[in-house]
Design a protein around this motif. Structure first.
Motif, short mmCIF file in Angstrom:
data_model
loop_
_atom_site.label_atom_id
_atom_site.label_comp_id
_atom_site.label_asym_id
_atom_site.label_seq_id
_atom_site.Cartn_x
_atom_site.Cartn_y
_atom_site.Cartn_z
N THR A 65 -7.31 9.79 -5.93
CA THR A 65 -7.09 10.47 -4.65
C THR A 65 -6.09 9.71 -3.81
O THR A 65 -5.19 10.31 -3.18
CB THR A 65 -8.42 10.62 -3.90
OG1 THR A 65 -9.32 11.42 -4.67
CG2 THR A 65 -8.20 11.27 -2.53
N ALA A 66 -6.21 8.39 -3.77
CA ALA A 66 -5.26 7.55 -3.01
C ALA A 66 -3.85 7.71 -3.56
O ALA A 66 -2.88 7.85 -2.80
CB ALA A 66 -5.69 6.09 -3.05
N VAL A 67 -3.72 7.71 -4.88
CA VAL A 67 -2.41 7.89 -5.50
C VAL A 67 -1.86 9.29 -5.20
O VAL A 67 -0.67 9.46 -4.88
CB VAL A 67 -2.49 7.66 -7.03
CG1 VAL A 67 -1.17 8.00 -7.71
CG2 VAL A 67 -2.89 6.21 -7.32
N GLY A 68 -2.71 10.31 -5.30
CA GLY A 68 -2.27 11.68 -5.01
C GLY A 68 -1.83 11.86 -3.57
O GLY A 68 -0.84 12.54 -3.29
N LEU A 69 -2.56 11.26 -2.64
CA LEU A 69 -2.18 11.35 -1.23
C LEU A 69 -0.85 10.66 -0.97
O LEU A 69 -0.03 11.13 -0.16
CB LEU A 69 -3.27 10.74 -0.35
CG LEU A 69 -4.58 11.53 -0.25
CD1 LEU A 69 -5.63 10.72 0.50
CD2 LEU A 69 -4.34 12.86 0.46
N ALA A 70 -0.62 9.54 -1.66
CA ALA A 70 0.66 8.85 -1.51
C ALA A 70 1.80 9.70 -2.04
O ALA A 70 2.87 9.79 -1.41
CB ALA A 70 0.61 7.50 -2.24
N ALA A 71 1.60 10.34 -3.20
CA ALA A 71 2.64 11.22 -3.75
C ALA A 71 2.90 12.40 -2.82
O ALA A 71 4.06 12.80 -2.60
CB ALA A 71 2.21 11.71 -5.12
N TYR A 72 1.85 12.95 -2.25
CA TYR A 72 2.00 14.06 -1.30
C TYR A 72 2.78 13.61 -0.07
O TYR A 72 3.65 14.34 0.43
CB TYR A 72 0.62 14.58 -0.91
CG TYR A 72 0.63 15.61 0.19
CD1 TYR A 72 0.99 16.92 -0.08
CD2 TYR A 72 0.29 15.26 1.50
CE1 TYR A 72 1.01 17.88 0.93
CE2 TYR A 72 0.31 16.21 2.51
CZ TYR A 72 0.67 17.51 2.22
OH TYR A 72 0.70 18.46 3.22
N THR A 73 2.49 12.40 0.41
CA THR A 73 3.21 11.88 1.57
C THR A 73 4.70 11.72 1.28
O THR A 73 5.54 12.00 2.14
CB THR A 73 2.61 10.52 1.99
OG1 THR A 73 1.22 10.68 2.26
CG2 THR A 73 3.28 9.99 3.24
N LYS A 74 5.02 11.28 0.08
CA LYS A 74 6.43 11.13 -0.28
C LYS A 74 7.14 12.47 -0.29
O LYS A 74 8.29 12.59 0.19
CB LYS A 74 6.54 10.47 -1.67
CG LYS A 74 7.97 10.27 -2.13
CD LYS A 74 8.75 9.39 -1.15
CE LYS A 74 10.19 9.22 -1.58
NZ LYS A 74 10.98 8.41 -0.62
N VAL A 75 6.48 13.52 -0.80
CA VAL A 75 7.08 14.85 -0.80
C VAL A 75 7.31 15.33 0.63
O VAL A 75 8.38 15.87 0.97
CB VAL A 75 6.19 15.84 -1.58
CG1 VAL A 75 6.71 17.27 -1.42
CG2 VAL A 75 6.12 15.45 -3.05
N VAL A 76 6.31 15.13 1.48
CA VAL A 76 6.45 15.53 2.89
C VAL A 76 7.57 14.75 3.56
O VAL A 76 8.34 15.29 4.37
CB VAL A 76 5.12 15.33 3.63
CG1 VAL A 76 5.28 15.59 5.13
CG2 VAL A 76 4.05 16.24 3.06
N TYR A 77 7.68 13.46 3.22
CA TYR A 77 8.72 12.63 3.81
C TYR A 77 10.12 13.14 3.45
O TYR A 77 11.04 13.11 4.28
CB TYR A 77 8.57 11.18 3.35
CG TYR A 77 9.47 10.21 4.07
CD1 TYR A 77 9.06 9.61 5.25
CD2 TYR A 77 10.74 9.91 3.57
CE1 TYR A 77 9.90 8.72 5.92
CE2 TYR A 77 11.57 9.03 4.22
CZ TYR A 77 11.15 8.43 5.40
OH TYR A 77 11.99 7.55 6.05
N LEU A 78 10.29 13.61 2.23
CA LEU A 78 11.58 14.15 1.82
C LEU A 78 11.93 15.41 2.59
O LEU A 78 13.11 15.71 2.83
CB LEU A 78 11.57 14.44 0.32
CG LEU A 78 11.45 13.22 -0.60
CD1 LEU A 78 11.31 13.66 -2.05
CD2 LEU A 78 12.63 12.28 -0.42
N ILE A 79 10.90 16.18 2.99
CA ILE A 79 11.13 17.41 3.75
C ILE A 79 11.24 17.13 5.24
O ILE A 79 12.15 17.63 5.92
CB ILE A 79 9.99 18.41 3.47
CG1 ILE A 79 9.93 18.75 1.99
CG2 ILE A 79 10.17 19.67 4.31
CD1 ILE A 79 8.72 19.56 1.59
#
Length: 208
Positions: free
Chosen positions: A164-178
C-alpha cells in the motif's frame, strides 16, 4: 467409661476459609519500566482513526519543514535550509511514536526507533529516484506507519501495508506529473490514512 478427649476436626470448608484469611497474599511480579503493556483485544476503528489524525498533523508539520528546507536552499540560505531539514528529521520519530502509542502498538518506543531509520532512508532514496520530495515522503511515511501502527496477527498483513505504501507513492508520482501543487498538498495527508484503510479492508476479509 472414659470420655475420649481430643481436638474436633474442622470441616473442610471452614479450614479453607481460615487458610485464605491468614495466608500471606501472593506477591506480584514487578513489571520493569522497559516492558510495554500488552494491549488486549483488536484495535477499534475509533482508535485507529485517532492515530491517523494525530500522525497526519505531525506529518503536515514535518513536510512543511521539508518544503521550507527546499525553498531556503534554492534561495541560497544554507543555514536556514539545514535547520529546517534537521527539524523535519527530528519530527519523524515523534510522528511514528504517536502513531504507535495512540493505536496501542505492543512496543511503540522500539518500533519508532527502528522505523525512523527506515523512514529517513526511504525518504532520501525515494526522493532521489523520483526527483521530487512528495513521492519520497509518501513512501517513507507509509512504510513507517506500516511498521508502527498496531496490528493483529493473521488479520493485518504487513505485506499488504508495505505494498500500500509503495502504491501510494506511485500514485503520488503520477499526480505530481499532472499537477505538482496537488501532489505536494496531498503528500502529508494520504500515507497514514492509506495504511488505516487497507487495515479496514483486511479486517473485513478476515474469516474471524
Amino acid at each position: 467409661m472414659s470420655r475420649q478427649r481430643g481436638r474436633r476436626e474442622r470441616p473442610a470448608s471452614e479450614r479453607r476459609t481460615m487458610l485464605e484469611r491468614y495466608s500471606k497474599p501472593e506477591r506480584r511480579r514487578r513489571v520493569p519500566s522497559t516492558e510495554q503493556p500488552a494491549w488486549e483485544g483488536p484495535i477499534s476503528s475509533r482508535r485507529r482513526w485517532a492515530a491517523v489524525a494525530a500522525g497526519t498533523i505531525v506529518s503536515v508539520l514535518a513536510f512543511g519543514f521539508v518544503a521550507t528546507a527546499i525553498v531556503q536552499a534554492g534561495d541560497g540560505n544554507d543555514s536556514a535550509a539545514i535547520l529546517a531539514a534537521v527539524a523535519s528529521a527530528v519530527m519523524i520519530p515523534l510522528l511514528l511514536l504517536i502513531v504507535g502509542l495512540v493505536s496501542r502498538a505492543t512496543s511503540p518506543w522500539r518500533s519508532a526507533a527502528v522505523a525512523s531509520l527506515i523512514v529517513l532512508g526511504a525518504f532520501v532514496g525515494g526522493s532521489f529516484a523520483a526527483r521530487e520530495p512528495a513521492t519520497g515522503f509518501v513512501l517513507a511515511i507509509g512504510l513507517g506507519a506500516a511498521w508502527t501502527m498496531r496490528s493483529e496477527e493473521g488479520i493485518h498483513l504487513r505485506s499488504w501495508r508495505l505494498w500500500t505504501a509503495v502504491g501510494l507513492a506511485a500514485y503520488t508520482k503520477v499526480v505530481y506529473l499532472i499537477s505538482p501543487g496537488l501532489a505536494i498538498v496531498a503528500a502529508p495527508l494520504i500515507p497514514i490514512a492509506g495504511i488505516a484503510i487497507i487495515d479496514s479492508v483486511t479486517e473485513r476479509r478476515s474469516p474471524g
